[in-house]
Design a protein around this motif. Structure first.
Motif, PDB file in Angstrom:
ATOM      1  N   THR A   7     -33.865  41.007 -32.932  1.00 11.01           N
ATOM      2  CA  THR A   7     -32.915  41.500 -33.928  1.00 11.01           C
ATOM      3  C   THR A   7     -32.505  42.932 -33.604  1.00 11.01           C
ATOM      4  N   THR A   8     -33.491  43.753 -33.212  1.00  8.02           N
ATOM      5  CA  THR A   8     -33.196  45.129 -32.800  1.00  8.02           C
ATOM      6  C   THR A   8     -32.257  45.135 -31.604  1.00  8.02           C
ATOM      7  N   ARG A   9     -32.552  44.279 -30.622  1.00  5.21           N
ATOM      8  CA  ARG A   9     -31.717  44.189 -29.420  1.00  5.21           C
ATOM      9  C   ARG A   9     -30.267  43.871 -29.789  1.00  5.21           C
ATOM     10  N   LYS A  10     -30.111  42.872 -30.622  1.00  6.96           N
ATOM     11  CA  LYS A  10     -28.759  42.428 -30.971  1.00  6.96           C
ATOM     12  C   LYS A  10     -28.001  43.518 -31.710  1.00  6.96           C
ATOM     13  N   ARG A  11     -28.662  44.202 -32.660  1.00 13.19           N
ATOM     14  CA  ARG A  11     -28.001  45.262 -33.426  1.00 13.19           C
ATOM     15  C   ARG A  11     -27.549  46.401 -32.515  1.00 13.19           C
TER      16      ARG A  11
ATOM     17  N   SER B   1     -23.667  45.461 -24.443  1.00  9.10           N
ATOM     18  CA  SER B   1     -24.817  44.709 -23.935  1.00  9.10           C
ATOM     19  C   SER B   1     -24.797  44.605 -22.419  1.00  9.10           C
ATOM     20  N   ARG B   2     -25.985  44.758 -21.832  1.00  4.79           N
ATOM     21  CA  ARG B   2     -26.136  44.571 -20.393  1.00  4.79           C
ATOM     22  C   ARG B   2     -27.062  43.397 -20.091  1.00  4.79           C
TER      23      ARG B   2
ATOM     24  N   ARG C 243     -23.585  33.765 -22.763  1.00  5.12           N
ATOM     25  CA  ARG C 243     -22.485  33.239 -21.961  1.00  5.12           C
ATOM     26  C   ARG C 243     -21.367  34.271 -21.880  1.00  5.12           C
ATOM     27  N   GLU C 244     -21.120  34.936 -22.995  1.00  4.94           N
ATOM     28  CA  GLU C 244     -20.059  35.928 -23.045  1.00  4.94           C
ATOM     29  C   GLU C 244     -20.433  37.187 -22.269  1.00  4.94           C
ATOM     30  N   GLU C 245     -21.738  37.435 -22.114  1.00  2.95           N
ATOM     31  CA  GLU C 245     -22.165  38.662 -21.460  1.00  2.95           C
ATOM     32  C   GLU C 245     -22.024  38.590 -19.939  1.00  2.95           C
ATOM     33  N   GLU C 246     -21.632  37.422 -19.425  1.00  2.00           N
ATOM     34  CA  GLU C 246     -21.402  37.288 -17.995  1.00  2.00           C
ATOM     35  C   GLU C 246     -22.611  37.747 -17.183  1.00  2.00           C
TER      36      GLU C 246
ATOM     37  N   GLY D 265     -23.826  49.468 -21.505  1.00  2.00           N
ATOM     38  CA  GLY D 265     -24.476  49.342 -22.799  1.00  2.00           C
ATOM     39  C   GLY D 265     -25.980  49.372 -22.693  1.00  2.00           C
ATOM     40  N   VAL D 266     -26.627  48.581 -23.559  1.00  2.00           N
ATOM     41  CA  VAL D 266     -28.080  48.582 -23.708  1.00  2.00           C
ATOM     42  C   VAL D 266     -28.694  47.367 -23.028  1.00  2.00           C
TER      43      VAL D 266
END
Length: 523
Positions: free
Chosen positions: A90-94, A101-102, A169-172, A254-255
């Motif tokens: 949850t922390t990661r997603k926020r 996102s990486r 999938r979207e993060e390629e 990103g993170v």
């Protein structure tokens, strides 16, 4: 420094953060969504949800990279709470929603080790595997940051990951970093990103890194699935040993948030991991969240000396490998074991606040923020924890993850406005004393400050020197003299360096006449 209006801070923080994310946020409603909680029970102290530090340099490198919009990597180390990963997930997603996102980060094929995977993926294993964990008594294989290693001598063995998170999938995802034992006896591998795809062969011996190989993936084909199989290409190849895979994107900013945990892990479990040094250098996190201690505190007396030694050894491992990495230690929330509250959680909160200041690390007082002593019963009543009063429910882990993410963001906002100041919470004006037995059975007196519900953040003030207590002198014992033959008042006065008049007044004598055996009170 005092923050009088938390809403202004959060608006400022998120407005700055919105500049870093790939997602354009331009209205107040979108900003507010980033700081809302899924639930908001009144026993959780949302207003003082911050990371804390005495010296801003302990977090400056990490927050400066966020401020510049640079890529950041976070490594979160824990126990069973992290192996399930819903809180850290949850922390990661926020954070990735705010900063970009990486990728998913470090994962492990837990099925090959006979244990459960995390909330967002499942794993499968093929062939025969053996394993060791950092909680194992006898360890045959070297352990890395993940705390778990699998080994096979089956040349047809393999494993796969199936991710539930559609965002991947979207993060390629275009890179898999495979942590393995790189020797001449290691099998080569092949992989595929879909069960119907052709296998892609990888000669692991081409890696110049002695603990991992970076495998470029076809981003357009990655569909939340990865399968690896061993390939014996030479007679010298006899085994394959793996301690995790990190799925990353090299094309996005990103993170990258790695979270690792093993059921039952203790602080000393981290020190059993021989490959920590080289793998920490490979992951190269900007901040490490050290979230271990629940299993150290659940049983037995509070051992402040043992905890200090274990934590200092762990800090030395990290600092020797990554001298410029920020370190944050979180305490645990109130828990119960067999219907008995673990008072050591309270003691650890006191201990860790002082320990973090002394050793120049950041600190997250999750114990107090989650409600403090006895609050686990409130979490249970609210449906936020399981009946064991230790592990949380799904909604409880989501709340915990939200608290971690927003604590990081709140403190980031504070750092942007006051980069040269301490950030220590002033919410505890009342002090109670607690006696703790350490490992030498010595009684230690510590203080626990009781929280108040105020949104106040301030610089640390110089300690006030205690005023020494006024000690009243003891009254001397009365001194008597027994009159002997030949004594007179003048001789007795000279002997005790007083006067005849003083002797007369003290003993209420009207004449100079004395009797043998008479007791005189000496002034």
């Amino acid at each position: 420094m005092t923050l009088k209006n938390n809403s202004i801070l959060l608006f400022f923080l998120l407005a700055v953060s919105a500049c870093f994310t790939q997602q354009q946020i331009s209205d107040t409603a979108s900003l507010n969504k980033l700081v809302k909680y899924s639930v908001s029970p009144n026993f959780v102290d949302f207003k003082t949800n911050y990371f804390e530090w005495k010296n801003p340099s302990t977090v400056g490198g990490f927050y400066d990279k966020l401020k510049k919009g640079d890529n950041v990597t976070i490594l979160h180390i824990g126990d069973s709470h992290l192996q399930f990963d819903l809180g850290a997930g949850t922390t990661r997603k926020r954070l990735q929603q705010v900063f970009g996102s990486r990728g998913r980060g470090l994962v492990f094929p837990y099925a090959a080790a006979g244990t459960h995977s995390t909330y967002d993926y499942s794993s499968a294993s093929f062939g025969n595997w053996r394993s060791n964990k950092n909680v194992s008594k006898n360890i045959s294989y070297k352990l890395g940051v993940s705390g778990i290693t699998i080994n096979t001598r089956d040349s047809l063995a393999g494993f796969s990951f199936s991710f539930y998170n559609s965002d991947l999938r979207e993060e390629e995802i275009n890179l898999a970093v495979l942590f393995f034992k790189n020797t001449d006896s290691s099998f080569n591998i092949k992989y595929r990103l879909n069960k119907n795809d052709d296998w892609i062969f990888v000669n692991v011996h081409n890696s110049t890194n002695n603990n991992c190989i970076r495998i470029p993936l076809a981003a357009s084909k990655f569909d939340r699935y990865f399968e690896l199989r061993c390939v014996k290409s030479a007679s010298a190849q006899k085994e394959f040993e793996c301690s995790g895979v990190s799925f990353e994107s090299t094309e996005k900013k990103g993170v990258l948030y790695h979270s690792v945990g093993i059921n039952g892990a203790r602080i000393l479990s981290f020190l059993k991991q021989e490959l920590n040094d080289e793998q920490l250098k490979t992951l190269n996190p900007d901040i490490i969240i050290f979230d271990l201690a629940a299993n150290d505190l659940a049983f037995g007396p509070f051992d402040s000396i043992g905890l200090s030694k274990s934590l200092l050894r762990s800090l030395n491992v990290i600092r020797n490998s990554l001298p410029n990495t920020s370190i944050l230690i979180a305490n645990i929330q109130d828990i119960s074991v067999k219907e008995r509250s673990v008072i050591n959680a309270l003691y650890y909160s006191v201990f860790l606040r002082k320990f973090s200041k002394t050793n120049q690390i950041a600190f997250y007082d999750y114990y107090d923020i989650a409600g403090g002593n006895g609050s686990i019963n409130k979490w249970l009543k609210a449906g936020l924890c399981k009946s064991d009063k230790c592990h949380l429910s799904k909604s409880g882990y989501i709340l915990k993850g939200e608290l971690f993410a927003n604590a990081l963001l709140n403190s980031f906002g504070n750092y942007l406005m006051h980069p040269n100041d301490s950030l220590l919470l002033i919410r505890k004006p009342i002090v109670i004393e607690i006696k703790i037995k350490d490992s030498l059975n010595t009684s230690i007196l510590v203080s626990k400050e009781i929280p108040i519900k105020k949104d106040v953040v301030a610089k640390e003030k110089a300690p006030v020197k205690p005023v020494p207590a006024v000690v009243k002198p003891k009254k001397p014992e009365p001194k008597y003299y027994v009159v002997k033959k030949g004594d007179n008042l003048s001789r007795i006065a000279n002997k005790y360096k007083t006067s005849v008049k003083a002797l007369q007044l003290k003993n209420k004598l009207k004449t100079d006449f004395l009797q043998i055996g008479q007791k005189l009170l000496i002034p």
